[in-house]
Design a protein around this motif. Structure first.
Motif, PDB file in Angstrom:
ATOM      1  N   PHE A  48       0.843  -1.199   0.000  1.00  0.00           N
ATOM      2  CA  PHE A  48       0.000   0.000   0.000  1.00  0.00           C
ATOM      3  C   PHE A  48       0.879   1.250   0.000  1.00  0.00           C
ATOM      4  N   ASN A  49       1.608   1.481  -1.102  1.00  0.00           N
ATOM      5  CA  ASN A  49       2.493   2.642  -1.115  1.00  0.00           C
ATOM      6  C   ASN A  49       1.793   3.881  -1.671  1.00  0.00           C
ATOM      7  N   MET A  50       0.541   4.060  -1.258  1.00  0.00           N
ATOM      8  CA  MET A  50      -0.239   5.233  -1.674  1.00  0.00           C
ATOM      9  C   MET A  50       0.250   6.437  -0.876  1.00  0.00           C
ATOM     10  N   CYS A  51       1.019   7.290  -1.531  1.00  0.00           N
ATOM     11  CA  CYS A  51       1.690   8.380  -0.833  1.00  0.00           C
ATOM     12  C   CYS A  51       1.002   9.710  -1.113  1.00  0.00           C
ATOM     13  N   HIS A  52       1.224  10.657  -0.216  1.00  0.00           N
ATOM     14  CA  HIS A  52       0.549  11.947  -0.315  1.00  0.00           C
ATOM     15  C   HIS A  52       1.364  12.986   0.440  1.00  0.00           C
ATOM     16  N   TYR A  53       1.537  14.128  -0.162  1.00  0.00           N
ATOM     17  CA  TYR A  53       2.208  15.241   0.503  1.00  0.00           C
ATOM     18  C   TYR A  53       1.645  16.534  -0.038  1.00  0.00           C
ATOM     19  N   LYS A  54       2.058  17.646   0.493  1.00  0.00           N
ATOM     20  CA  LYS A  54       1.422  18.935   0.239  1.00  0.00           C
ATOM     21  C   LYS A  54       1.314  19.244  -1.257  1.00  0.00           C
ATOM     22  N   GLY A  55       0.083  19.536  -1.685  1.00  0.00           N
ATOM     23  CA  GLY A  55      -0.157  19.923  -3.060  1.00  0.00           C
ATOM     24  C   GLY A  55      -0.173  18.782  -4.052  1.00  0.00           C
ATOM     25  N   VAL A  56       0.078  17.549  -3.590  1.00  0.00           N
ATOM     26  CA  VAL A  56       0.161  16.392  -4.479  1.00  0.00           C
ATOM     27  C   VAL A  56      -0.816  15.331  -3.997  1.00  0.00           C
ATOM     28  N   PRO A  57      -1.749  14.870  -4.860  1.00  0.00           N
ATOM     29  CA  PRO A  57      -2.638  13.770  -4.439  1.00  0.00           C
ATOM     30  C   PRO A  57      -1.868  12.463  -4.450  1.00  0.00           C
ATOM     31  N   ASN A  58      -2.547  11.341  -4.519  1.00  0.00           N
ATOM     32  CA  ASN A  58      -1.872  10.044  -4.481  1.00  0.00           C
ATOM     33  C   ASN A  58      -0.792   9.966  -5.552  1.00  0.00           C
ATOM     34  N   ASP A  59       0.455   9.962  -5.127  1.00  0.00           N
ATOM     35  CA  ASP A  59       1.590   9.981  -6.050  1.00  0.00           C
ATOM     36  C   ASP A  59       2.151   8.577  -6.224  1.00  0.00           C
ATOM     37  N   GLN A  60       1.258   7.661  -6.515  1.00  0.00           N
ATOM     38  CA  GLN A  60       1.623   6.253  -6.669  1.00  0.00           C
ATOM     39  C   GLN A  60       1.691   5.930  -8.153  1.00  0.00           C
ATOM     40  N   ASP A  61       2.702   5.187  -8.563  1.00  0.00           N
ATOM     41  CA  ASP A  61       2.788   4.789  -9.963  1.00  0.00           C
ATOM     42  C   ASP A  61       1.544   4.005 -10.357  1.00  0.00           C
ATOM     43  N   LEU A  62       1.109   4.174 -11.608  1.00  0.00           N
ATOM     44  CA  LEU A  62      -0.105   3.507 -12.076  1.00  0.00           C
ATOM     45  C   LEU A  62       0.011   1.995 -11.936  1.00  0.00           C
ATOM     46  N   ALA A  63       1.204   1.451 -12.207  1.00  0.00           N
ATOM     47  CA  ALA A  63       1.389   0.001 -12.075  1.00  0.00           C
ATOM     48  C   ALA A  63       1.117  -0.458 -10.651  1.00  0.00           C
ATOM     49  N   ASP A  64       1.508   0.369  -9.675  1.00  0.00           N
ATOM     50  CA  ASP A  64       1.252   0.020  -8.280  1.00  0.00           C
ATOM     51  C   ASP A  64      -0.224   0.179  -7.935  1.00  0.00           C
ATOM     52  N   SER A  65      -0.867   1.197  -8.488  1.00  0.00           N
ATOM     53  CA  SER A  65      -2.297   1.400  -8.227  1.00  0.00           C
ATOM     54  C   SER A  65      -3.119   0.215  -8.714  1.00  0.00           C
ATOM     55  N   LEU A  66      -2.697  -0.357  -9.830  1.00  0.00           N
ATOM     56  CA  LEU A  66      -3.441  -1.470 -10.420  1.00  0.00           C
ATOM     57  C   LEU A  66      -3.030  -2.827  -9.856  1.00  0.00           C
ATOM     58  N   HIS A  67      -1.920  -2.870  -9.139  1.00  0.00           N
ATOM     59  CA  HIS A  67      -1.416  -4.154  -8.622  1.00  0.00           C
ATOM     60  C   HIS A  67      -1.004  -3.998  -7.166  1.00  0.00           C
ATOM     61  N   LEU A  68      -1.984  -3.919  -6.293  1.00  0.00           N
ATOM     62  CA  LEU A  68      -1.709  -3.824  -4.867  1.00  0.00           C
ATOM     63  C   LEU A  68      -1.333  -5.197  -4.310  1.00  0.00           C
ATOM     64  N   ALA A  69      -1.075  -5.237  -3.012  1.00  0.00           N
ATOM     65  CA  ALA A  69      -0.823  -6.479  -2.271  1.00  0.00           C
ATOM     66  C   ALA A  69       0.399  -7.233  -2.778  1.00  0.00           C
ATOM     67  N   ARG A  70       1.374  -6.493  -3.275  1.00  0.00           N
ATOM     68  CA  ARG A  70       2.678  -7.095  -3.483  1.00  0.00           C
ATOM     69  C   ARG A  70       3.507  -6.806  -2.232  1.00  0.00           C
ATOM     70  N   CYS A  71       4.734  -7.291  -2.197  1.00  0.00           N
ATOM     71  CA  CYS A  71       5.484  -7.195  -0.948  1.00  0.00           C
ATOM     72  C   CYS A  71       6.923  -6.768  -1.206  1.00  0.00           C
ATOM     73  N   ALA A  72       7.368  -5.769  -0.440  1.00  0.00           N
ATOM     74  CA  ALA A  72       8.729  -5.267  -0.595  1.00  0.00           C
ATOM     75  C   ALA A  72       9.764  -6.337  -0.301  1.00  0.00           C
ATOM     76  N   VAL A  73       9.506  -7.193   0.684  1.00  0.00           N
ATOM     77  CA  VAL A  73      10.521  -8.167   1.103  1.00  0.00           C
ATOM     78  C   VAL A  73      10.365  -9.520   0.417  1.00  0.00           C
ATOM     79  N   ASN A  74       9.330  -9.676  -0.408  1.00  0.00           N
ATOM     80  CA  ASN A  74       9.098 -10.946  -1.099  1.00  0.00           C
ATOM     81  C   ASN A  74       8.674 -10.648  -2.533  1.00  0.00           C
ATOM     82  N   ALA A  75       9.613 -10.755  -3.450  1.00  0.00           N
ATOM     83  CA  ALA A  75       9.347 -10.391  -4.845  1.00  0.00           C
ATOM     84  C   ALA A  75       8.334 -11.316  -5.513  1.00  0.00           C
ATOM     85  N   GLU A  76       8.098 -12.483  -4.950  1.00  0.00           N
ATOM     86  CA  GLU A  76       7.199 -13.453  -5.580  1.00  0.00           C
ATOM     87  C   GLU A  76       5.729 -13.196  -5.272  1.00  0.00           C
TER      88      GLU A  76
END
Length: 688
Positions: free
Chosen positions: A387-415
């Motif tokens: 869930f790397n949906m990030c947000h900071y001042k003046g910027v809405p969800n700054d998540q790459d489209l590939a990540d938006s469409l493919h959630l529930a992957r894992c940083a520590v487990n590439a599989e």
């Protein structure tokens, strides 16, 4: 098995449905059986993940939330009959595991819908708004109980849902649930009077300002959720189990304002007094289980706890709620299995909910049962992959489209959820591969190479494996990161990987031009050499590895590393001051709002000075001189200065002179985060 864990492996019932043990996989977007943010279909990748979890001794399994109205392409979930037939054909295989399956159905997101910059353009350009409506009707997707601001964007507000739309959703829940029952699913879960999603927005006074039968009184605010369970029972029968995802307390001070653990605040959402009344009311309406945590999207760190949140952060409230209902209650949110087992043993909890640990290691429950806890790859609560949906001042969800469409992957487990491209393939021609650098990237590459049948050899210049991750995992609250470091070191031993410590390789060509080589030498700190007095500063890693600082400490750099250092200093009782050139803290991609909002709100609550849009000009003895955005000089008194200005790649050989048998991984290729390090290491190891 540890005796203390045994209560987790006792049977229980939800209505007439018996569950073999108390381990519950709670729902995560991306682990869906019918697809996520795409045209509905039976999703084989989601089904494989769900099946693996069931095979590894989960008792109750909840796939990712399934919108009854698909945000993409505007489909109603009940219209594609083929995917229910595909599900029915798959269910016998699932049931062989002895687990039970409840599919989570959601009314949607309302004002919590994660708006991106692209969506802002689609909504605010009249022509694009019309053109995009068939595949993304943002006006309908973001509609809420009442007109309200979106959690992520000021440019895409929510309108009020009509009563006709509410009725459409109620009917859709009933039709979808009936098709699921006919396909052999054991129950459904309604998503959600929870986390500030659409159904929750109707219940919360700070969002719902309606004056019709869906607003105002307690009964009216909960009417939408009540009508849904009544419709499901009407379509499926009184014995068909219906769970409710439920937040006990909203932990919310206002729009985009959460309440931190221990904070004294005025609740604008659901407080405990209303919650115990609501839980009983929803039980009496027909719900058979409450699957609980706390929070809203405005206080997102309760439902998605980052590493800064205390372990078992929701458990006390959930156990208190159980006293007021007669149906089973499940708790989720950074649970410790042994603490959960104690609560089950004492009758204060019925089920223990876990989500992200299954992404890191689908076999963790099996390993727990078989006294192999040292082999569990731990979730580190980073949200970088899931869930790397990030947000900071003046910027809405700054998540790459590939990540938006493919959630529930894992940083520590590439599989995880990527078995179509990340899987161990035996090497056709095993060979020796030299790895220069024994950090996380080097160890991950060695692990994958060994599993494929190669002979990896690690050369590490220091006397211990871990690289910069040793410093990154050193802060007091980062025990899970230290667990991951231990796991990697253990894998090197278990797999019998050859490791040469205290061996610095300055010229990889010594192995020969035809040798296979991986460069994993990491990065080095960016030095602010243009700043007079820069030599007086303490580099971030030096501080993290033990260099002492004074009481009042200026941290130069308010990205994630600098903010975490300031947080650690505050926990120690020091007086941190943050100086950041950008207009917000943690203003970077890949850091989930649940994580960054906790840090920002912690600093605000504890009155920690934060100088944004401010540049370091000079370091003095006992002070720093900075300039603000208008060029005005600011003198800040301090005892020590920590430099957290970022890092630059540090390869031992330049990319342009590498041989065809050489590759670069980790931060020596491009500075990123743990996810980029591990995933690239995996991919490079699979290519060799």
């Amino acid at each position: 098995m540890d005796e203390r864990l045994k209560p987790l492996f006792t049977p229980w019932k939800i209505g007439n449905c018996e569950i073999k043990n108390r381990i519950v996989l709670t729902s995560m977007g991306g682990t869906d059986l019918f697809g996520w943010m795409e045209k509905n279909h039976f999703d084989k990748e989601g089904a494989n993940f769900i099946l693996n979890v069931a095979k590894n001794n989960a008792g109750l399994v909840l796939p990712g939330c399934q919108p009854v109205y698909n945000p993409m392409f505007g489909q109603w979930l009940y219209t594609n009959k083929q995917m229910y037939q595909d599900l029915a054909a798959w269910m016998p295989e699932f049931h062989k595991t002895g687990a039970k399956l409840f599919v989570q159905l959601t009314a949607g997101f309302g004002r919590s819908f994660t708006v991106s910059a692209m969506m802002e353009k689609l909504y605010n350009n009249p022509a694009l708004r019309v053109l995009s409506k068939p595949f993304m009707d943002l006006d309908k997707i973001t509609a809420s109980a009442s007109p309200s601001p979106n959690r992520w964007s000021d440019k895409l507000p929510s309108r009020e849902m009509t009563k006709e739309e509410i009725k459409e959703f109620v009917v859709a829940f009933g039709k979808s649930a009936r098709l699921l029952k006919e396909a052999g699913v054991d129950g459904v879960e309604v998503h959600a009077v929870h986390e500030g999603y659409l159904l929750d927005q109707f219940t919360l006074p700070y969002v719902n300002k309606r004056t019709d039968e869906y607003g105002g009184s307690f009964e009216n605010r909960y009417r939408f959720a009540v009508e849904i369970v009544q419709e499901i029972k009407k379509q499926c029968g009184a014995d068909f189990p219906v769970s409710l995802r439920y937040s006990v307390i909203s932990k919310t001070k206002g729009m985009r304002q959460g309440a931190l653990p221990g904070e004294d605040y005025t609740e604008v959402g659901r407080d405990f007094e209303e919650s115990k009344k609501a839980a009983k009311y929803l039980q009496d309406a027909g719900y058979d289980m409450l699957n609980c945590d706390n929070g809203t999207y405005d206080a997102w760190y309760w439902a998605h706890p980052p590493i800064y949140m205390p372990e078992n952060c929701n458990l006390e409230d959930v156990m208190n709620l159980k006293k007021f209902v007669d149906i089973p209650v499940v708790c989720a949110g950074r649970l410790d299995p042994r603490v959960a087992a104690d609560a089950v043993a004492s009758g204060e909890l019925d089920g223990a909910g876990f989500a992200r640990p299954f992404l890191a290691d689908t076999e963790w429950v099996t390993k727990l049962m078989n006294d192999k806890e040292d082999d569990i790859r731990p979730c580190i609560l980073c949200h970088n992959g899931c869930f790397n949906m990030c947000h900071y001042k003046g910027v809405p969800n700054d998540q790459d489209l590939a990540d938006s469409l493919h959630l529930a992957r894992c940083a520590v487990n590439a599989e995880t959820m990527q078995t179509d491209k990340h899987f161990i393939k035996p090497a056709k021609h095993p060979k020796t591969i030299h790895i220069v650098g024994g950090g996380i990237g080097g160890m991950e590459a060695a692990r994958v190479l060994k599993l494929r049948g190669h002979n990896p050899v690690i050369y590490e210049k220091s006397n211990v494996l871990g690289g910069t991750f040793i410093a990154a995992s050193s802060e007091s609250y980062k025990g899970k990161l230290r667990d991951l470091l231990r796991w990697y070191r253990r894998q090197m031993d278990v797999l019998g990987i050859e490791v040469h410590l205290n061996t610095e390789i300055t010229d990889p060509m010594k192995f020969g031009r035809k040798s296979d080589i991986i460069i994993a030498t990491g990065s080095k700190p960016r030095i602010l050499s243009g700043v007079p007095g820069h030599e007086k500063m303490i580099e971030a890693c030096d501080f993290l590895l033990g260099k002492e600082v004074g009481q009042k400490v200026a941290v130069i750099g308010g990205g994630l590393t600098g903010s975490e250092i300031a947080y650690e200093l505050a926990l120690w009782g020091k007086e941190p001051i943050i100086v950041e050139m950008k207009d917000d803290l943690v203003s970077q991609k890949g850091v989930c709002l649940a994580n960054s909002s906790y840090l920002r709100e912690y600093f605000a609550l504890h009155n920690i000075p934060v100088y944004l849009e401010t540049k370091l000009k000079e370091v003095l003895d006992g002070a720093i001189i900075c300039t603000d955005k208008d060029g005005k000089e600011i003198r800040i008194e301090c005892d020590s200065v920590i430099s957290s200005a970022g890092y630059v790649p540090n390869p031992v050989i330049s990319d342009d002179v590498r041989t065809s048998n050489m590759d670069f991984i980790g931060d020596c290729k491009q500075v990123g985060n743990l996810r980029t390090v591990i995933w690239r290491a995996y991919e490079v190891a699979m290519r060799m």
